[in-house]
Design a protein around this motif. Structure first.
Motif, PDB file in Angstrom:
ATOM      1  N   ALA A 166      78.707  79.677  -3.116  1.00  0.00           N
ATOM      2  CA  ALA A 166      77.682  80.644  -2.718  1.00  0.00           C
ATOM      3  C   ALA A 166      78.058  81.275  -1.380  1.00  0.00           C
ATOM      4  O   ALA A 166      78.501  80.561  -0.464  1.00  0.00           O
ATOM      5  CB  ALA A 166      76.326  79.965  -2.615  1.00  0.00           C
ATOM      6  N   PRO A 167      77.885  82.579  -1.226  1.00  0.00           N
ATOM      7  CA  PRO A 167      78.220  83.226   0.047  1.00  0.00           C
ATOM      8  C   PRO A 167      77.521  82.596   1.249  1.00  0.00           C
ATOM      9  O   PRO A 167      78.133  82.454   2.320  1.00  0.00           O
ATOM     10  CB  PRO A 167      77.768  84.673  -0.170  1.00  0.00           C
ATOM     11  CG  PRO A 167      77.906  84.884  -1.642  1.00  0.00           C
ATOM     12  CD  PRO A 167      77.499  83.564  -2.259  1.00  0.00           C
ATOM     13  N   ASP A 168      76.264  82.197   1.084  1.00  0.00           N
ATOM     14  CA  ASP A 168      75.532  81.674   2.235  1.00  0.00           C
ATOM     15  C   ASP A 168      75.954  80.263   2.627  1.00  0.00           C
ATOM     16  O   ASP A 168      75.431  79.704   3.594  1.00  0.00           O
ATOM     17  CB  ASP A 168      74.022  81.748   2.019  1.00  0.00           C
ATOM     18  CG  ASP A 168      73.529  80.903   0.856  1.00  0.00           C
ATOM     19  OD1 ASP A 168      74.341  80.199   0.221  1.00  0.00           O
ATOM     20  OD2 ASP A 168      72.311  80.954   0.573  1.00  0.00           O
ATOM     21  N   SER A 169      76.910  79.680   1.883  1.00  0.00           N
ATOM     22  CA  SER A 169      77.445  78.375   2.275  1.00  0.00           C
ATOM     23  C   SER A 169      78.807  78.505   2.956  1.00  0.00           C
ATOM     24  O   SER A 169      79.425  77.500   3.318  1.00  0.00           O
ATOM     25  CB  SER A 169      77.574  77.464   1.048  1.00  0.00           C
ATOM     26  OG  SER A 169      78.660  77.864   0.213  1.00  0.00           O
ATOM     27  N   CYS A 170      79.275  79.742   3.135  1.00  0.00           N
ATOM     28  CA  CYS A 170      80.610  79.977   3.690  1.00  0.00           C
ATOM     29  C   CYS A 170      80.571  80.175   5.201  1.00  0.00           C
ATOM     30  O   CYS A 170      79.643  80.782   5.743  1.00  0.00           O
ATOM     31  CB  CYS A 170      81.240  81.220   3.058  1.00  0.00           C
ATOM     32  SG  CYS A 170      81.604  81.071   1.298  1.00  0.00           S
ATOM     33  N   ILE A 171      81.610  79.667   5.859  1.00  0.00           N
ATOM     34  CA  ILE A 171      81.879  79.994   7.259  1.00  0.00           C
ATOM     35  C   ILE A 171      83.103  80.891   7.293  1.00  0.00           C
ATOM     36  O   ILE A 171      84.142  80.568   6.718  1.00  0.00           O
ATOM     37  CB  ILE A 171      82.120  78.734   8.103  1.00  0.00           C
ATOM     38  CG1 ILE A 171      80.835  77.927   8.246  1.00  0.00           C
ATOM     39  CG2 ILE A 171      82.658  79.111   9.481  1.00  0.00           C
ATOM     40  CD1 ILE A 171      81.002  76.636   9.025  1.00  0.00           C
ATOM     41  N   VAL A 172      82.980  82.018   7.953  1.00  0.00           N
ATOM     42  CA  VAL A 172      84.076  82.961   8.134  1.00  0.00           C
ATOM     43  C   VAL A 172      84.642  82.787   9.545  1.00  0.00           C
ATOM     44  O   VAL A 172      83.879  82.703  10.511  1.00  0.00           O
ATOM     45  CB  VAL A 172      83.590  84.409   7.934  1.00  0.00           C
ATOM     46  CG1 VAL A 172      84.656  85.408   8.374  1.00  0.00           C
ATOM     47  CG2 VAL A 172      83.196  84.653   6.489  1.00  0.00           C
ATOM     48  N   ILE A 173      85.966  82.737   9.654  1.00  0.00           N
ATOM     49  CA  ILE A 173      86.613  82.677  10.958  1.00  0.00           C
ATOM     50  C   ILE A 173      87.276  84.028  11.203  1.00  0.00           C
ATOM     51  O   ILE A 173      88.207  84.411  10.500  1.00  0.00           O
ATOM     52  CB  ILE A 173      87.681  81.559  11.012  1.00  0.00           C
ATOM     53  CG1 ILE A 173      87.116  80.230  10.461  1.00  0.00           C
ATOM     54  CG2 ILE A 173      88.184  81.394  12.442  1.00  0.00           C
ATOM     55  CD1 ILE A 173      85.936  79.674  11.222  1.00  0.00           C
ATOM     56  N   GLU A 174      86.785  84.754  12.199  1.00  0.00           N
ATOM     57  CA  GLU A 174      87.200  86.147  12.414  1.00  0.00           C
ATOM     58  C   GLU A 174      87.487  86.440  13.889  1.00  0.00           C
ATOM     59  O   GLU A 174      86.820  85.920  14.774  1.00  0.00           O
ATOM     60  CB  GLU A 174      86.104  87.103  11.936  1.00  0.00           C
ATOM     61  CG  GLU A 174      86.334  87.696  10.566  1.00  0.00           C
ATOM     62  CD  GLU A 174      87.463  88.715  10.523  1.00  0.00           C
ATOM     63  OE1 GLU A 174      88.014  89.050  11.599  1.00  0.00           O
ATOM     64  OE2 GLU A 174      87.786  89.177   9.421  1.00  0.00           O
ATOM     65  N   ASP A 175      88.468  87.316  14.100  1.00  0.00           N
ATOM     66  CA  ASP A 175      88.814  87.712  15.459  1.00  0.00           C
ATOM     67  C   ASP A 175      88.364  89.121  15.803  1.00  0.00           C
ATOM     68  O   ASP A 175      88.435  89.516  16.969  1.00  0.00           O
ATOM     69  CB  ASP A 175      90.329  87.634  15.656  1.00  0.00           C
ATOM     70  CG  ASP A 175      91.050  88.708  14.851  1.00  0.00           C
ATOM     71  OD1 ASP A 175      91.699  89.573  15.458  1.00  0.00           O
ATOM     72  OD2 ASP A 175      90.951  88.695  13.612  1.00  0.00           O
TER      73      ASP A 175
END
Length: 233
Positions: A166-175
């Motif tokens: 599910a998208p709401d369970s994801c952590i995105v690592i972004e710069d």
């Protein structure tokens, strides 16, 4: 939150590529009438897909010329700028600690993917060259295969779908702020990363303004936070 998956941007998070050739790129543009500095290039374009980068570049070129550039002029400018970057590609390195972070996520049993604005051929090359493949393949996704590039959420939603989470369970690592906006638009939690060589003094503030919930200056700090969150689940 319970972490369903971790989605990594590539350039500036795993591979320190955003800084490569930046000075030469700015110098090439100055030779063509632009006043953009390396810092301007970072703020204007870091994290954007090639089509959005090219659109912004040509809008700037039209302003420099005072008219719409001809097709031959557009191609000469674009190819010259790309060549300025390519001439420096031998200087590219993995971000310190990035491989250890990806390995840690894998060992923790968290699904993971790479979701990048880079073209697939360049993305695959970086993943292989710096040893990330055993931990992320086959989940390496380029935004060239979705309808809209960052700051639209398409690439992150695509990666989550392919992982079956599910998208709401994801952590995105972004710069990049554009990448952070994309993750937020996808309904994901976004952690900003400022360990790339291109990150300016105001980078943490810009990432926070774009919607990142946490900021990590190093992969060591990111690793500690991931372990802490997993222990709290």
């Amino acid at each position: 939150m319970a972490i369903g998956a971790v989605l990594f941007d590539c350039d500036g998070v795993l591979v320190d590529s955003e800084i490569v050739g930046l000075e030469d790129s700015a110098e090439f543009l100055r030779s063509n009438g632009f006043s953009w500095s390396p810092e301007d290039l970072i703020r204007l374009f870091t994290g954007k897909r090639d089509d959005l980068f090219r659109k912004g570049l040509m809008e700037g070129f039209a302003a420099v010329l005072g008219r719409e550039p001809r097709e031959a002029e557009k191609e000469a400018l674009y190819e010259g700028l790309i060549e300025a970057r390519r001439a420096n590609r031998h200087k590219m390195k993995a971000v310190p600690g990035a491989l250890e972070t990806v390995k840690l996520v894998s060992e923790l049993g968290i699904p993971l993917a790479v979701a990048s604005s880079s073209k697939q051929v360049y993305l695959d090359s970086k993943i292989e060259r710096y040893g990330f493949g055993p931990y992320v393949l086959p989940h390496v996704y380029s935004a060239e295969f979705v309808d809209h590039g960052k700051p639209a959420p398409d690439i992150f939603l695509h990666a989550a779908e392919r992982l079956g989470v599910a998208p709401d369970s994801c952590i995105v690592i972004e710069d990049s702020p554009f990448g952070v906006e994309a993750g937020v638009a996808a309904g994901m939690e976004v952690w900003g990363f400022t360990g790339g060589g291109h990150c300016l003094e105001d980078h943490p503030m810009r990432l926070n303004q774009a919607g990142s919930s946490r900021i990590h200056a190093t992969h060591s700090a990111l690793q500690q936070d991931l372990v802490r969150v997993m222990e709290e689940q």
